[in-house]
Design a protein around this motif. Structure first.
Motif, PDB file in Angstrom:
ATOM      1  N   SER A 108       0.645  -1.213  -0.133  1.00 24.82           N
ATOM      2  CA  SER A 108       0.026  -0.177   0.057  1.00 24.82           C
ATOM      3  C   SER A 108       0.921   1.205  -0.109  1.00 24.82           C
ATOM      4  O   SER A 108       1.959   1.302   0.385  1.00 24.82           O
ATOM      5  CB  SER A 108      -0.978  -0.095   1.177  1.00 24.82           C
ATOM      6  N   GLU A 109       0.188   2.489  -0.448  1.00 22.29           N
ATOM      7  CA  GLU A 109       1.029   3.656  -0.606  1.00 22.29           C
ATOM      8  C   GLU A 109       1.366   4.249   0.710  1.00 22.29           C
ATOM      9  O   GLU A 109       2.288   5.058   0.988  1.00 22.29           O
ATOM     10  CB  GLU A 109      -0.067   4.683  -1.219  1.00 22.29           C
ATOM     11  N   LYS A 110       0.451   3.820   1.952  1.00 24.30           N
ATOM     12  CA  LYS A 110       0.781   4.260   3.297  1.00 24.30           C
ATOM     13  C   LYS A 110       1.988   3.445   3.797  1.00 24.30           C
ATOM     14  O   LYS A 110       2.556   3.758   4.816  1.00 24.30           O
ATOM     15  CB  LYS A 110      -0.416   3.951   4.202  1.00 24.30           C
ATOM     16  N   ARG A 167       4.800   2.384   1.962  1.00 22.11           N
ATOM     17  CA  ARG A 167       5.873   2.513   0.848  1.00 22.11           C
ATOM     18  C   ARG A 167       6.165   4.127   0.528  1.00 22.11           C
ATOM     19  O   ARG A 167       5.093   4.758   0.461  1.00 22.11           O
ATOM     20  CB  ARG A 167       5.621   1.804  -0.475  1.00 22.11           C
ATOM     21  N   PRO A 179       6.232   7.049  -2.149  1.00 20.77           N
ATOM     22  CA  PRO A 179       5.565   6.884  -3.399  1.00 20.77           C
ATOM     23  C   PRO A 179       6.664   6.865  -4.551  1.00 20.77           C
ATOM     24  O   PRO A 179       6.425   6.350  -5.551  1.00 20.77           O
ATOM     25  CB  PRO A 179       4.941   8.109  -3.372  1.00 20.77           C
ATOM     26  N   PHE A 183       9.602   3.671  -3.346  1.00 22.38           N
ATOM     27  CA  PHE A 183       9.177   2.286  -2.828  1.00 22.38           C
ATOM     28  C   PHE A 183       9.702   1.793  -1.721  1.00 22.38           C
ATOM     29  O   PHE A 183       9.600   0.540  -1.370  1.00 22.38           O
ATOM     30  CB  PHE A 183       8.992   1.619  -4.183  1.00 22.38           C
TER      31      PHE A 183
END
Length: 101
Positions: A26-28, A30, A32, A35
């Motif tokens: 999820s973006e939370k 990693r 943006p 990564f």
């Protein structure tokens, strides 16, 4: 899907909850752009535990028992590609091959 307190099995491959939470896509979890992992359970957090688990034909969904709430969604194909159990034919997964270098 088989579950116990520390791991679950998907398509006869074992996945420890700590590995699943650490490898959340999820973006939370990693950065943006890079990564890079942002979640670190070593910083005063408990060992990750699932609150809810759902396995579909295409993905594994885990709602973690943590505050604030967090959801991990793993494509099954991605999980099988990076499983650390040996394949049925005795060949190692990509995860194991990468670890042995």
């Amino acid at each position: 899907m088989k579950e116990n307190k520390s791991l679950m099995a998907v398509k006869n491959k074992r996945f420890h909850y700590i590995w699943l939470r650490d490898n959340c896509l999820s973006e939370k979890s990693r950065h943006p752009s890079y990564f890079q992992k942002l979640y670190d359970f070593n910083k005063g957090k408990e060992i990750p535990k699932p609150k809810f688990v759902e396995l579909t034909d295409k993905e594994l969904i885990i709602d973690w028992d943590e505050h604030p709430p967090h959801r991990s969604i793993f494509p099954i194909e991605w999980l099988i590609t990076y499983a650390y159990d040996q394949n049925q034919d005795g060949n190692n997964s990509k995860h194991q091959k990468g670890q042995s270098r």
